[in-house]
Design a protein around this motif. Structure first.
Motif, PDB file in Angstrom:
ATOM      1  N   ASN A 369     -34.002  26.653 -72.462  1.00  0.00           N
ATOM      2  CA  ASN A 369     -35.226  27.342 -71.994  1.00  0.00           C
ATOM      3  C   ASN A 369     -35.151  28.614 -72.594  1.00  0.00           C
ATOM      4  OD1 ASN A 369     -36.026  25.257 -70.176  1.00  0.00           O
ATOM      5  ND2 ASN A 369     -34.442  26.088 -68.711  1.00  0.00           N
ATOM      6  N   PHE A 370     -35.844  28.588 -73.889  1.00  0.00           N
ATOM      7  CA  PHE A 370     -35.274  29.926 -74.695  1.00  0.00           C
ATOM      8  C   PHE A 370     -36.268  31.003 -74.376  1.00  0.00           C
ATOM      9  CE2 PHE A 370     -34.668  26.681 -78.207  1.00  0.00           C
ATOM     10  CZ  PHE A 370     -33.462  26.362 -77.953  1.00  0.00           C
ATOM     11  N   GLU A 371     -37.419  30.857 -73.817  1.00  0.00           N
ATOM     12  CA  GLU A 371     -38.269  31.923 -73.548  1.00  0.00           C
ATOM     13  C   GLU A 371     -37.637  32.795 -72.231  1.00  0.00           C
ATOM     14  OE1 GLU A 371     -42.888  33.171 -71.793  1.00  0.00           O
ATOM     15  OE2 GLU A 371     -42.533  31.098 -72.838  1.00  0.00           O
ATOM     16  N   MET A 372     -37.012  31.938 -71.277  1.00  0.00           N
ATOM     17  CA  MET A 372     -36.474  32.861 -70.329  1.00  0.00           C
ATOM     18  C   MET A 372     -35.140  33.189 -70.582  1.00  0.00           C
ATOM     19  SD  MET A 372     -36.335  33.487 -67.094  1.00  0.00           S
ATOM     20  CE  MET A 372     -37.833  32.178 -66.553  1.00  0.00           C
ATOM     21  N   ALA A 373     -34.593  32.653 -71.333  1.00  0.00           N
ATOM     22  CA  ALA A 373     -33.178  33.076 -72.050  1.00  0.00           C
ATOM     23  C   ALA A 373     -33.403  34.478 -72.617  1.00  0.00           C
ATOM     24  CB  ALA A 373     -32.533  32.227 -72.944  1.00  0.00           C
ATOM     25  N   GLU A 374     -34.358  34.765 -73.480  1.00  0.00           N
ATOM     26  CA  GLU A 374     -34.751  35.817 -74.237  1.00  0.00           C
ATOM     27  C   GLU A 374     -35.253  36.975 -72.926  1.00  0.00           C
ATOM     28  OE1 GLU A 374     -38.155  36.243 -76.821  1.00  0.00           O
ATOM     29  OE2 GLU A 374     -37.596  34.138 -77.793  1.00  0.00           O
ATOM     30  N   THR A 375     -35.758  36.825 -71.893  1.00  0.00           N
ATOM     31  CA  THR A 375     -36.045  37.688 -70.925  1.00  0.00           C
ATOM     32  C   THR A 375     -34.826  38.152 -70.106  1.00  0.00           C
ATOM     33  OG1 THR A 375     -38.349  36.719 -70.657  1.00  0.00           O
ATOM     34  CG2 THR A 375     -37.260  38.235 -68.927  1.00  0.00           C
ATOM     35  N   LEU A 376     -33.687  37.225 -70.096  1.00  0.00           N
ATOM     36  CA  LEU A 376     -32.538  37.634 -69.307  1.00  0.00           C
ATOM     37  C   LEU A 376     -31.724  38.276 -70.131  1.00  0.00           C
ATOM     38  CD1 LEU A 376     -32.363  34.084 -67.382  1.00  0.00           C
ATOM     39  CD2 LEU A 376     -32.669  36.346 -66.509  1.00  0.00           C
ATOM     40  N   TYR A 377     -31.684  38.032 -71.537  1.00  0.00           N
ATOM     41  CA  TYR A 377     -30.572  38.790 -72.326  1.00  0.00           C
ATOM     42  C   TYR A 377     -31.007  40.175 -72.461  1.00  0.00           C
ATOM     43  CZ  TYR A 377     -27.894  34.702 -74.528  1.00  0.00           C
ATOM     44  OH  TYR A 377     -27.462  33.595 -74.699  1.00  0.00           O
ATOM     45  N   ASP A 378     -32.212  40.393 -72.438  1.00  0.00           N
ATOM     46  CA  ASP A 378     -32.875  41.868 -72.547  1.00  0.00           C
ATOM     47  C   ASP A 378     -32.581  42.668 -71.243  1.00  0.00           C
ATOM     48  OD1 ASP A 378     -33.678  41.652 -75.082  1.00  0.00           O
ATOM     49  OD2 ASP A 378     -35.686  41.425 -74.671  1.00  0.00           O
ATOM     50  N   ALA A 379     -32.706  41.597 -70.013  1.00  0.00           N
ATOM     51  CA  ALA A 379     -32.192  42.333 -68.867  1.00  0.00           C
ATOM     52  C   ALA A 379     -30.696  42.625 -68.571  1.00  0.00           C
ATOM     53  CB  ALA A 379     -32.690  41.356 -67.662  1.00  0.00           C
ATOM     54  N   ALA A 380     -29.815  41.784 -69.144  1.00  0.00           N
ATOM     55  CA  ALA A 380     -28.581  42.059 -69.136  1.00  0.00           C
ATOM     56  C   ALA A 380     -28.383  43.176 -69.928  1.00  0.00           C
ATOM     57  CB  ALA A 380     -27.741  40.749 -69.730  1.00  0.00           C
ATOM     58  N   ILE A 381     -28.793  43.558 -71.173  1.00  0.00           N
ATOM     59  CA  ILE A 381     -28.494  44.647 -71.935  1.00  0.00           C
ATOM     60  C   ILE A 381     -28.908  45.988 -71.159  1.00  0.00           C
ATOM     61  CG2 ILE A 381     -29.329  45.666 -73.986  1.00  0.00           C
ATOM     62  CD1 ILE A 381     -29.607  43.037 -75.322  1.00  0.00           C
ATOM     63  N   ALA A 382     -30.084  46.012 -70.625  1.00  0.00           N
ATOM     64  CA  ALA A 382     -30.825  46.943 -69.878  1.00  0.00           C
ATOM     65  C   ALA A 382     -29.595  47.117 -68.858  1.00  0.00           C
ATOM     66  CB  ALA A 382     -32.075  46.618 -69.314  1.00  0.00           C
ATOM     67  N   SER A 383     -29.524  46.190 -68.107  1.00  0.00           N
ATOM     68  CA  SER A 383     -28.752  46.556 -66.506  1.00  0.00           C
ATOM     69  C   SER A 383     -27.272  47.111 -66.933  1.00  0.00           C
ATOM     70  CB  SER A 383     -28.522  45.197 -65.994  1.00  0.00           C
ATOM     71  OG  SER A 383     -27.614  45.689 -64.687  1.00  0.00           O
ATOM     72  N   SER A 384     -26.723  46.631 -68.125  1.00  0.00           N
ATOM     73  CA  SER A 384     -25.410  47.230 -68.593  1.00  0.00           C
ATOM     74  C   SER A 384     -25.481  48.752 -69.228  1.00  0.00           C
ATOM     75  CB  SER A 384     -25.130  46.440 -69.968  1.00  0.00           C
ATOM     76  OG  SER A 384     -24.676  44.907 -69.498  1.00  0.00           O
ATOM     77  N   LYS A 385     -26.660  48.944 -69.659  1.00  0.00           N
ATOM     78  CA  LYS A 385     -26.827  50.231 -69.874  1.00  0.00           C
ATOM     79  C   LYS A 385     -27.077  51.211 -68.693  1.00  0.00           C
ATOM     80  CE  LYS A 385     -29.875  53.284 -73.101  1.00  0.00           C
ATOM     81  NZ  LYS A 385     -28.634  53.680 -73.928  1.00  0.00           N
ATOM     82  N   ILE A 386     -27.921  50.711 -67.863  1.00  0.00           N
ATOM     83  CA  ILE A 386     -27.938  51.666 -66.642  1.00  0.00           C
ATOM     84  C   ILE A 386     -26.952  52.001 -65.904  1.00  0.00           C
ATOM     85  CG2 ILE A 386     -29.296  51.600 -64.517  1.00  0.00           C
ATOM     86  CD1 ILE A 386     -31.546  50.124 -65.856  1.00  0.00           C
ATOM     87  N   HIS A 387     -25.993  50.857 -65.869  1.00  0.00           N
ATOM     88  CA  HIS A 387     -24.833  50.720 -64.822  1.00  0.00           C
ATOM     89  C   HIS A 387     -23.543  51.358 -65.803  1.00  0.00           C
ATOM     90  CE1 HIS A 387     -27.366  47.784 -62.616  1.00  0.00           C
ATOM     91  NE2 HIS A 387     -27.284  49.163 -61.813  1.00  0.00           N
TER      92      HIS A 387
END
Length: 449
Positions: A369-387
């Protein structure tokens, strides 16, 4: 020999109490953990406080229900004004149960471990995390810390700070909560308790996992190993060596001392803390993308720790060529993702949200499910940065890069590999960062063609 003389000639229970407690510690430090466990069990039985002969989920839930019922009848004011324990035999029971909890981890016998915090809860002395009810467990930890200030005891302040930090590590931001282990270390040192080195060991491992600058982590690890040698605490020394080697490899050094672990085996000839060592090897294999090593370490981890979960299982499953084994690893990875979701929802968004997003991204990648994976990878990066998990921000960027590379989008992968390179260097993982240069060069060559 001195302990035997004390036990033989002791005129009061308090003298025997100290001798038993010290003997347990010395046995464990020397690596003879099974003998320490047997001494604890024998002493508990003599005090009519033995553990259930068979520990099943039903027995654990039964003890949990009893504990909850008893605590439910006590208001906050009653708990904070509850009389201090004065019965020396009961105090010894609680201390031995705590030592048993630590020791069972090392010998891989975890079935009885959920019972131990519940028994100490019943003694109203140690208030621990209850099951998955993190908010309730955190409430009792705060009670314990309040009681510690109200009824100061130099002998027990260090232990209270140390064990309460385990729960705070789940609930409070990890980068700040790990500093409480240093408070526990200082309290142990003030009381003359060499157990302080265990606080340093946990602190160092948490620093590595939380993304603290690696050169500072390595320096702190060296100090702890030096202190462990001085106190002849070979267990802590051995437990620290695997993580120390990983840290050295990340920064590009390889001067780790020889391992002592071959001398630290239980009665069955198995290495102590096999689960912890396997998990460290799995962590290293994930960071350095070593599939065969990751698969072997994961197999070992799950064989000795059926209660555990492992986030790299999805990584192993996605690269596994055998379809049957692939499904097994992905199933294990999904189980870990579900546990991480519970941690993120119930314990701490700060500590676990980014990890959850990354596991979800890997799951979607595995399911194509590549489209959903793209969104979640970016969310993981953003959350790691915020936290503020720079190490996991680096990893999330790298895994994103591999995602785009493996789905035929080489040019797009370059952005993520470049960010991963920057973040690994920021963490201090220079050697790891350098492993990404081939991908950066490949992307550059692709753009130039």
């Amino acid at each position: 020999m001195l302990t035997d003389q004390i036990m033989h000639n002791a005129k009061c229970f308090e003298d025997k109490f100290q001798a038993i407690s010290v003997t347990v510690s010395l046995l464990k430090w020397s690596g003879n953990v099974p003998a320490a466990v047997e001494l604890i069990k024998t002493t508990l039985s003599s005090l009519d406080e033995g553990l259930p002969s068979a520990v099943t989920p039903f027995v654990v839930n039964q003890h949990l229900d009893i504990t909850k019922t008893q605590l439910a009848n006590l208001s906050d004011d009653i708990l904070l004004s509850y009389p201090a324990m004065v019965n020396p035999s009961k105090i010894l029971v609680v201390e031995l149960l705590v030592k048993l909890y630590d020791s069972l981890t090392l010998v891989g016998k975890r079935a009885a471990m959920p019972i131990i915090p519940l028994k100490t809860n019943l003694k109203r002395d140690t208030l621990a995390l209850i099951g998955d009810e993190f908010e309730e467990g955190y409430r009792y930890v705060k009670f314990a810390l309040s009681l510690m200030k109200k009824l100061p005891s130099r002998a027990h302040v260090g232990s209270t700070l140390f064990y309460s930090s385990h729960t705070r590590l789940y609930v409070e931001p990890m980068q700040s909560s790990i500093e409480f282990y240093l408070d526990a270390y200082k309290a142990h040192m003030k009381s003359g308790n060499p157990y302080a080195v265990a606080c340093s060991f946990v602190y160092n491992n948490c620093c590595l996992l939380s993304g603290k600058e690696l050169n500072a982590v390595v320096a702190s690890m060296r100090d702890t190993m030096k202190e462990s040698k001085y106190h002849k605490n070979f267990v802590v020394l051995t437990l620290m060596l695997p993580m120390f080697r990983v840290a050295l490899r990340l920064i590009g050094q390889s001067d780790a001392p020889a391992s002592q672990q071959d001398n630290l085996t239980n009665a069955s000839g198995k290495t102590l803390n096999e689960g912890g060592i396997a998990l460290t090897n799995l962590f290293e294999a994930l960071i350095f993308r070593e599939f065969n090593e990751a698969r072997d370490a994961a197999d070992k981890y799950f064989s000795v720790d059926r209660f555990g979960s492992s986030s790299p299982a999805l990584f192993v499953g996605r690269l596994e060529s055998n379809s049957k084994k692939k499904k097994k690893w992905i199933r294990r990875g999904v189980e870990c993702k579900d546990k991480m979701e519970k941690l993120s929802d119930l314990a701490s968004t700060w500590n676990f949200q980014n990890k959850l997003y990354l596991l979800q991204a890997e799951e979607q990648f595995s399911s194509r499910n590549f489209e959903m994976a793209e969104t979640l990878y970016d969310a993981a990066i953003a959350s790691s940065k915020i936290h503020k998990f720079v190490n996991e921000e680096a990893l999330a960027n790298e895994l994103s890069g591999h995602f785009y590379l493996e789905t035929g989008r080489t040019n797009r992968s370059a952005h993520y590999f470049s960010r991963a390179f920057e973040k690994y260097n920021e963490w201090g993982a220079v050697a790891k960062a350098n492993t990404l240069t081939e991908h950066l060069d490949e992307s550059k060559g692709e753009r130039e063609r």
